[in-house]
Design a protein around this motif. Sequence first.
Motif, PDB file in Angstrom:
ATOM      1  N   LEU A   1      -4.925   0.221  -5.771  1.00  0.00           N
ATOM      2  CA  LEU A   1      -3.783   1.185  -5.962  1.00  0.00           C
ATOM      3  C   LEU A   1      -2.920   0.895  -7.142  1.00  0.00           C
TER       4      LEU A   1
ATOM      5  N   TYR B   1     -12.926   6.302  -3.748  1.00  0.00           N
ATOM      6  CA  TYR B   1     -12.212   6.717  -2.323  1.00  0.00           C
ATOM      7  C   TYR B   1     -10.767   7.313  -2.777  1.00  0.00           C
ATOM      8  N   TYR B   2     -10.047   6.246  -3.276  1.00  0.00           N
ATOM      9  CA  TYR B   2      -8.847   6.559  -3.513  1.00  0.00           C
ATOM     10  C   TYR B   2      -8.339   7.567  -4.414  1.00  0.00           C
TER      11      TYR B   2
ATOM     12  N   HIS C   1      -5.930  -3.497  -0.368  1.00  0.00           N
ATOM     13  CA  HIS C   1      -6.288  -2.385  -1.253  1.00  0.00           C
ATOM     14  C   HIS C   1      -5.223  -2.008  -2.034  1.00  0.00           C
ATOM     15  N   TRP C   2      -4.012  -2.584  -1.718  1.00  0.00           N
ATOM     16  CA  TRP C   2      -2.785  -2.347  -2.566  1.00  0.00           C
ATOM     17  C   TRP C   2      -3.291  -2.600  -4.015  1.00  0.00           C
TER      18      TRP C   2
ATOM     19  N   TRP D   1     -14.192   1.983  -2.866  1.00  0.00           N
ATOM     20  CA  TRP D   1     -12.949   2.158  -2.691  1.00  0.00           C
ATOM     21  C   TRP D   1     -12.067   2.642  -3.659  1.00  0.00           C
TER      22      TRP D   1
ATOM     23  N   ALA E   1       1.262   3.935  -3.278  1.00  0.00           N
ATOM     24  CA  ALA E   1       0.923   5.173  -2.982  1.00  0.00           C
ATOM     25  C   ALA E   1       2.239   5.951  -3.240  1.00  0.00           C
TER      26      ALA E   1
ATOM     27  N   PHE F   1      -2.667   6.716   2.968  1.00  0.00           N
ATOM     28  CA  PHE F   1      -3.022   5.763   2.065  1.00  0.00           C
ATOM     29  C   PHE F   1      -2.908   4.329   3.193  1.00  0.00           C
TER      30      PHE F   1
ATOM     31  N   ASN G   1     -16.682   4.614   4.608  1.00  0.00           N
ATOM     32  CA  ASN G   1     -15.396   5.268   3.870  1.00  0.00           C
ATOM     33  C   ASN G   1     -14.982   6.528   4.148  1.00  0.00           C
TER      34      ASN G   1
ATOM     35  N   LEU H   1      -8.720  10.835  -2.920  1.00  0.00           N
ATOM     36  CA  LEU H   1      -7.646  11.369  -2.122  1.00  0.00           C
ATOM     37  C   LEU H   1      -6.490  11.706  -3.052  1.00  0.00           C
TER      38      LEU H   1
ATOM     39  N   ALA I   1      -5.421   4.503   5.916  1.00  0.00           N
ATOM     40  CA  ALA I   1      -6.967   4.554   5.345  1.00  0.00           C
ATOM     41  C   ALA I   1      -7.766   3.833   6.176  1.00  0.00           C
TER      42      ALA I   1
ATOM     43  N   GLN J   1       0.812  -1.282   0.060  1.00  0.00           N
ATOM     44  CA  GLN J   1      -0.028   0.062  -0.029  1.00  0.00           C
ATOM     45  C   GLN J   1       0.866   1.252  -0.075  1.00  0.00           C
TER      46      GLN J   1
END
Length: 703
Positions: free
Chosen positions: A153, A370-371, A149-150, A367, A109, A130, A286, A374, A133, A105
């Motif tokens: 990304l 969401y990223y 979640h990586w 998700w 990021a 990140f 979230n 950000l 998060a 992650q």
Amino acid sequence: MAIPFLLGVLACVLVTGGTMLWPGNVYWLTHGDLAQSYLGWAFYRDAPWALPPGANPGYGLGLHASIYYSDSIPLLAMLFKPLAAWLPQPFQYFGLWVLACFVLQAGFAWRLLGLVTPQLWSRALGVLFFVLAPPMLMRLGGHMALVGHWLLLAAIYLCLRRSRRHQSACWALLAAAAMVTHAYLFAMVGAVWLADIVHRHRLTRAEAPIGLRAGIRRWLPEVSLVVVATVMAAWLAGFFMVSGHGMQASGFGYYKMNLLALVNGDGWSGFGLKLPQGAGEYEGFNYLGLGGIVLVGMALLAAVMHRDLLRERMLPRPLLLVASGLTVLAITCNVGIGAIQWRMPMPDGLWLKLSHLSLQSTGRMFWVPYYLLLLAGLFTVLRVFHGRWQIGILLLAATLQLMDLYPGLSGLRSTLLQRSRDTNAAGLRGPFWDAAGTHYRVLRQLPPALMAPGWEQLASYAQRHRMGTDAVMLARFDWNRFLSLHNDQQAALLGGQPDQNTLYLLNDREVALARVAVPATTAALFRLDGRNVLAPGWQGAIPSSAVDLRRAEASSSLFRLPFRGDFVQDGVGRLLLGPGWNSAGAGEVSTLGVKASLFVPAVDAAGLAVHVGLGLHRASSRKDMAQRLEVWADGRLIGDCELAGGSCGELQLDVPDDRRGASFRELSLRSGQPSARLSVALDTITVTLHPPVASAALASERR
């Protein structure tokens, strides 16, 4: 890459406390979803290799279970299984997975922020948003695979990076990895990949216009590569072992995202940002964090002040369109604004299709947006502000983020540490359980029930003694196979012939059935440690602390004649159903195929016929269904009726003695037309002793 690596490791240790990282520590994996993930792996490591390689037959015995549907991160399970002989007992890789997730992650990021700035301090402060998060950290409480979640990304990075070298191979590898991690992550990675395909096609057309056929030839190799890699990975992990019908779930429009989710801390905010929401909207958690909210707010203000930023798209339009679609899917047609819930009108047919989607917890689908939100905030700040202003703004936002998230981070750390140190997990232990673990090869519940209370103890006991079991928790299962398992096990009990290699744990109603159906000479029946135990072929004495259920006050009168029962949910009639019924659902009891078995009580009726009255009705009026019903007993036709004419409402049957003196006699309800499916639903059943004269006549006729 040393900086993101250190940031990821530091964040992981600070958030989790570090004790869960030790491979031999399984204490934190003993309840709920965590137990499902660990026990799925524990059974899988001991299972023989099969096809597909992800098959996990011992966990969910009879349900065609695989490592995929125990949420055990098949990517790692299949990697460690060949090493099982050299791994310690116990061994878990979920702590290592969490560490890898934090590091990756941070790494992706770092790369994403590097697309905008080379400044190390700015990138390091940005990475903080990140690795901390809240939507990712919240999954540490139960869904280990969803901490990955990586993967999202990485997908966004592939879509945004300037170099397109090996793009097709990278997407194939990433899509396959996401597939063997979790289906929800794969769905989001796949959506970003499609956005990237469209984006690259638009860039290609801008350089040199191409026609439809040329476009297909251009992208077909990549599409084929990604699809083949994904399908192959899914097959290896056992994804296709559950049929399409079994993939259906429930919860659409319930496990969703509230429109205020971005500013709802829901227990994570130290500044009191907590708003009301719907019962299932925790799946759409979230929260940006106060620092994230300030960052996005400043980015919006900067964008308004610098109109050129609005004209310069930092994110490709196809990616924004995909993000918009995922947002709509996360919110669903049941729109929640705080405590207010509004259901958008839609046709019943469309709602029915949506309610049977495989992906029901749609709140997770936000998700990716969401990223992206950000990233958009960070990209804007990094482009508009420079030098000390840039560092100052990021430092302020990061400080606010840490202060705001402290309650959530502290609570999560305490919970994980407490679980990791809890060595007093309950289980089935003692002389009898140890002896039974070596005597029997299978542990079953009657009736079969997935996720029954205390299933973790049963599955852990079975795994410890290398027994197969149906006492499990699965993310998805084949409903038809579950019905078949339920009916077959019930028929074995009703027939007085439980499997000699199986240890059964019964509910109280099944105890009443076993007391009548299974002779005391063939199986012990007792209550021990709060469990009703049926032990076929048990030669030793029952434990001194056990209650002999054959000597206890009997409820066998439940099946004594005259008998009357119905087939509503929890009705006693459902205990009499053998193969061929949809007996495990909450609706009416109806046939599934061309025939079905029904057992009728004949307690104390040895040598006598019994009279059976069946209240039933036609479950479907379709013309391709059987129009005639036949009832057979012991190889003889004992009754029939025409379903189309309505003459089957009350079917009266004389059932002769079956010569074995069994407590239950089996009736076979069959279609009167070859290969035509039987569609009959049961309402009531009555059983009485036949008059002795008639019984003698029936016996004579039979001879």
